[in-house]
Design a protein around this motif. Sequence first.
Motif, PDB file in Angstrom:
ATOM      1  N   ASP A   2      24.155  27.354  15.754  1.00 34.03           N
ATOM      2  CA  ASP A   2      24.552  28.702  16.141  1.00 34.03           C
ATOM      3  C   ASP A   2      25.909  28.654  16.849  1.00 34.03           C
ATOM      4  N   CYS A   3      26.470  29.830  17.076  1.00 39.75           N
ATOM      5  CA  CYS A   3      27.814  29.920  17.647  1.00 39.75           C
ATOM      6  C   CYS A   3      27.881  29.347  19.060  1.00 39.75           C
ATOM      7  N   CYS A   4      26.840  29.517  19.846  1.00 43.08           N
ATOM      8  CA  CYS A   4      26.841  28.990  21.215  1.00 43.08           C
ATOM      9  C   CYS A   4      26.945  27.465  21.193  1.00 43.08           C
ATOM     10  N   ASP A   5      26.146  26.821  20.333  1.00 47.72           N
ATOM     11  CA  ASP A   5      26.219  25.363  20.206  1.00 47.72           C
ATOM     12  C   ASP A   5      27.583  24.929  19.686  1.00 47.72           C
ATOM     13  N   ALA A   6      28.110  25.677  18.721  1.00 48.75           N
ATOM     14  CA  ALA A   6      29.409  25.331  18.145  1.00 48.75           C
ATOM     15  C   ALA A   6      30.508  25.420  19.200  1.00 48.75           C
ATOM     16  N   THR A   8      30.240  25.179  22.446  1.00 45.13           N
ATOM     17  CA  THR A   8      30.071  24.084  23.401  1.00 45.13           C
ATOM     18  C   THR A   8      30.661  22.802  22.827  1.00 45.13           C
ATOM     19  N   ALA A   9      30.390  22.548  21.552  1.00 48.98           N
ATOM     20  CA  ALA A   9      30.901  21.339  20.906  1.00 48.98           C
ATOM     21  C   ALA A   9      32.417  21.395  20.730  1.00 48.98           C
ATOM     22  N   LEU A  19      30.396  14.772  21.455  1.00 50.46           N
ATOM     23  CA  LEU A  19      29.751  15.995  20.993  1.00 50.46           C
ATOM     24  C   LEU A  19      28.288  15.995  21.386  1.00 50.46           C
ATOM     25  N   PRO A  20      27.725  17.158  21.648  1.00 53.87           N
ATOM     26  CA  PRO A  20      26.297  17.228  21.955  1.00 53.87           C
ATOM     27  C   PRO A  20      25.483  16.698  20.770  1.00 53.87           C
ATOM     28  N   PHE A  41      37.970  30.825  18.021  1.00 51.34           N
ATOM     29  CA  PHE A  41      37.742  30.141  19.292  1.00 51.34           C
ATOM     30  C   PHE A  41      38.340  28.737  19.242  1.00 51.34           C
ATOM     31  N   ASP A  42      38.097  28.016  18.153  1.00 54.76           N
ATOM     32  CA  ASP A  42      38.624  26.661  17.992  1.00 54.76           C
ATOM     33  C   ASP A  42      40.150  26.679  18.025  1.00 54.76           C
TER      34      ASP A  42
END
Length: 62
Positions: A2-6, A8-9, A19-20, A41-42
Amino acid sequence: MDCCDARTAISARADGEALPPNAPGYALDAHVRGCEPCRRFDEGVRRLKELAAGLDGAWGVG
């Protein structure tokens, strides 16, 4: 992923951190390619790092 995990990574990768475990590089790259908000975001994180690096030199730091 999901976007939240992405996001964070993305932040971890930009900071040179590991990376997580739930966000391996291949999955992160695939997510960013297919998700416009995460791609922006990236790009923003990368641009911010570039700008910050430029400021270090301007202030005689680094």
